[in-house]
Design a protein around this motif. Structure first.
Motif, mmCIF file in Angstrom:
data_model
loop_
_atom_site.group_PDB
_atom_site.id
_atom_site.type_symbol
_atom_site.label_atom_id
_atom_site.label_comp_id
_atom_site.label_asym_id
_atom_site.label_seq_id
_atom_site.Cartn_x
_atom_site.Cartn_y
_atom_site.Cartn_z
ATOM 1 N N GLY A 46 -30.821 -17.645 -28.692
ATOM 2 C CA GLY A 46 -31.051 -19.007 -28.234
ATOM 3 C C GLY A 46 -32.407 -19.536 -28.656
ATOM 4 N N ALA A 47 -33.427 -18.676 -28.542
ATOM 5 C CA ALA A 47 -34.770 -19.082 -28.966
ATOM 6 C C ALA A 47 -34.789 -19.400 -30.454
ATOM 7 N N TYR A 48 -34.096 -18.570 -31.232
ATOM 8 C CA TYR A 48 -34.065 -18.776 -32.683
ATOM 9 C C TYR A 48 -33.344 -20.075 -33.044
ATOM 10 N N LEU A 49 -32.241 -20.375 -32.342
ATOM 11 C CA LEU A 49 -31.427 -21.551 -32.680
ATOM 12 C C LEU A 49 -32.029 -22.855 -32.177
ATOM 13 N N TYR A 50 -32.636 -22.822 -30.991
ATOM 14 C CA TYR A 50 -33.060 -24.070 -30.361
ATOM 15 C C TYR A 50 -34.573 -24.260 -30.301
ATOM 16 N N GLY A 51 -35.337 -23.208 -30.594
ATOM 17 C CA GLY A 51 -36.788 -23.360 -30.606
ATOM 18 C C GLY A 51 -37.269 -23.977 -31.909
ATOM 19 N N TYR A 52 -38.565 -24.259 -31.972
ATOM 20 C CA TYR A 52 -39.174 -24.850 -33.176
ATOM 21 C C TYR A 52 -40.032 -23.786 -33.853
ATOM 22 N N GLU A 53 -39.626 -23.403 -35.050
ATOM 23 C CA GLU A 53 -40.326 -22.334 -35.771
ATOM 24 C C GLU A 53 -41.479 -22.896 -36.592
ATOM 25 N N VAL A 54 -42.605 -22.205 -36.539
ATOM 26 C CA VAL A 54 -43.771 -22.598 -37.330
ATOM 27 C C VAL A 54 -43.494 -22.221 -38.783
ATOM 28 N N ASP A 55 -43.529 -23.210 -39.682
ATOM 29 C CA ASP A 55 -43.173 -22.954 -41.080
ATOM 30 C C ASP A 55 -44.322 -22.294 -41.844
ATOM 31 N N VAL A 56 -44.082 -22.032 -43.104
ATOM 32 C CA VAL A 56 -45.067 -21.295 -43.916
ATOM 33 C C VAL A 56 -46.379 -22.053 -44.070
ATOM 34 N N ASP A 57 -46.338 -23.348 -43.869
ATOM 35 C CA ASP A 57 -47.566 -24.157 -43.970
ATOM 36 C C ASP A 57 -48.243 -24.340 -42.617
ATOM 37 N N GLY A 58 -47.639 -23.781 -41.575
ATOM 38 C CA GLY A 58 -48.262 -23.848 -40.255
ATOM 39 C C GLY A 58 -47.845 -25.038 -39.415
ATOM 40 N N PHE A 59 -46.744 -25.718 -39.773
ATOM 41 C CA PHE A 59 -46.296 -26.900 -39.047
ATOM 42 C C PHE A 59 -45.013 -26.624 -38.266
ATOM 43 N N ILE A 60 -44.827 -27.382 -37.171
ATOM 44 C CA ILE A 60 -43.520 -27.509 -36.538
ATOM 45 C C ILE A 60 -43.065 -28.950 -36.741
ATOM 46 N N LYS A 61 -41.760 -29.154 -36.820
ATOM 47 C CA LYS A 61 -41.219 -30.485 -37.044
ATOM 48 C C LYS A 61 -40.423 -30.905 -35.831
ATOM 49 N N GLN B 23 -30.007 -21.403 -18.979
ATOM 50 C CA GLN B 23 -31.081 -21.690 -19.932
ATOM 51 C C GLN B 23 -30.731 -21.065 -21.274
ATOM 52 N N LYS B 24 -30.634 -21.884 -22.283
ATOM 53 C CA LYS B 24 -30.251 -21.362 -23.592
ATOM 54 C C LYS B 24 -31.425 -20.759 -24.349
ATOM 55 N N TYR B 25 -32.627 -20.826 -23.794
ATOM 56 C CA TYR B 25 -33.788 -20.271 -24.482
ATOM 57 C C TYR B 25 -34.098 -18.834 -24.040
ATOM 58 N N THR B 26 -33.354 -18.325 -23.083
ATOM 59 C CA THR B 26 -33.706 -17.028 -22.507
ATOM 60 C C THR B 26 -33.119 -15.837 -23.265
ATOM 61 N N THR B 27 -32.512 -16.075 -24.394
ATOM 62 C CA THR B 27 -32.021 -14.989 -25.244
ATOM 63 C C THR B 27 -32.671 -15.118 -26.616
ATOM 64 N N PRO B 28 -32.817 -14.028 -27.343
ATOM 65 C CA PRO B 28 -33.413 -14.098 -28.683
ATOM 66 C C PRO B 28 -32.656 -15.047 -29.608
ATOM 67 N N ILE C 15 -42.102 -19.025 -32.758
ATOM 68 C CA ILE C 15 -41.087 -19.976 -32.316
ATOM 69 C C ILE C 15 -41.534 -20.572 -30.987
ATOM 70 N N LEU C 16 -41.568 -21.891 -30.933
ATOM 71 C CA LEU C 16 -42.080 -22.588 -29.764
ATOM 72 C C LEU C 16 -40.992 -23.382 -29.050
ATOM 73 N N TYR C 17 -41.098 -23.401 -27.747
ATOM 74 C CA TYR C 17 -40.312 -24.319 -26.917
ATOM 75 C C TYR C 17 -41.173 -25.543 -26.682
ATOM 76 N N VAL C 18 -40.637 -26.727 -26.940
ATOM 77 C CA VAL C 18 -41.390 -27.959 -26.755
ATOM 78 C C VAL C 18 -40.557 -28.920 -25.918
ATOM 79 N N SER C 19 -41.123 -29.365 -24.803
ATOM 80 C CA SER C 19 -40.471 -30.340 -23.931
ATOM 81 C C SER C 19 -41.374 -31.554 -23.791
ATOM 82 N N ILE C 20 -40.791 -32.743 -23.974
ATOM 83 C CA ILE C 20 -41.544 -34.004 -23.845
ATOM 84 C C ILE C 20 -40.827 -34.855 -22.798
ATOM 85 N N LYS C 21 -41.477 -35.106 -21.680
ATOM 86 C CA LYS C 21 -40.839 -35.808 -20.576
ATOM 87 C C LYS C 21 -41.628 -37.055 -20.175
#
Length: 263
Positions: A93-108, A86-91, A54-60
């Motif tokens: 929060g990370a699950y709900l708001y992060g970007y999970e790498v799918d079975v094919d290896g992509f994030i959307k 910070q909503k990412y500092t709990t498991p 699960i990745l955190y991605v920020s684009i500024k």
């Protein structure tokens, strides 16, 4: 009487033999002052992004409207008291708001679509996303972090449990420190690291009393590793040492009493 004397002497020897030396709980006993300790290269120990991460991605960029388009989920929320968190500092929060790498290896990502990230070293995944962003934005800054960097520390540590790492790396020594260090019953020469792989789990036995531990590929931990500090072989005896001491003390008193009676 001689039989009791021999038994008492035997018990005393057992108690003395079972006592641990403090040297058995000292880390890196074979190091010297000003010594340079070699370790494995970073690329041999770095985590490789894989399915389920699960990745955190920020684009500024300098344009707030563009930021909203590419970051629809704001990094910060405000609670009823008006303070930010910070909503990412709990498991969760990370699950709900992060970007999970799918079975094919992509994030959307919003408005960017799918980006292949599996098989990329953790330190290089930001550059992969940056390359995609550069196709749409000029002078945008991309920040990518791994959110599911958790390790489980078990066995002879003072506070066993699951710990989350928010740095780029963590060592087995740091993991033990997170668990408030080892107990007095620990065998620091037998620290087991269990690492999950797609084909199964791989085990590494580390001796943290020696500087050679730096050369192990498991010295730097990876997400979902298990660290198990094993007990020393005399743990059960040490736990019962008080009972043994009471027994032999009672036996010695009995022997003295018998000696007085038989005079």
């Amino acid at each position: 009487m001689r039989k009791y004397v021999k038994l008492l002497l035997l018990g005393s020897l057992i108690l003395i033999y079972s006592c641990r030396s403090s040297k058995e709980l000292i880390y890196m006993t074979d190091t010297t002052n000003n010594e340079v300790i070699n370790r494995l290269p970073v690329h041999e120990t770095e985590h490789i992004i894989k399915t389920g991460d699960i990745l955190y991605v920020s684009i500024k960029s300098i344009n707030p409207e563009v930021n909203q388009i590419f970051n629809p989920e704001s990094n910060m929320e405000v609670n009823s008291m008006g303070t930010g968190f910070q909503k990412y500092t709990t498991p969760s929060g990370a699950y709900l708001y992060g970007y999970e790498v799918d079975v094919d290896g992509f994030i959307k990502l919003p408005n960017l679509g799918k980006i292949k990230v599996s098989g990329v070293p953790q330190s290089g995944v930001g550059a992969v996303v940056q390359k995609k962003v550069d196709e749409y934005l000029k002078d945008a800054i991309v920040n990518v972090k791994l959110l599911n960097y958790k390790i489980t520390v078990l066995g002879e540590v003072k506070v066993p449990g699951i710990y989350y790492n928010y740095n780029n790396s963590i060592t087995v020594l740091e993991a033990i420190a997170l668990a408030n260090g080892n107990t007095d019953y620990a065998s620091i020469k037998n620290v087991m690291v269990i690492r999950p792989y797609p084909e199964g789990n791989k085990t590494f036995l580390l001796d943290v009393s020696s500087k050679e531990v730096y050369k192990s590929e498991a010295f730097y931990l990876q997400p979902n590793d298990y660290v198990m500090v094993r007990p020393d072989k005399y743990k059960n005896f040490q736990l019962n040492s008080q009972a043994y001491s009471l027994f032999f003390s009672s036996l010695s008193i009995l022997m003295v009493a018998l000696g007085l009676i038989l005079k």
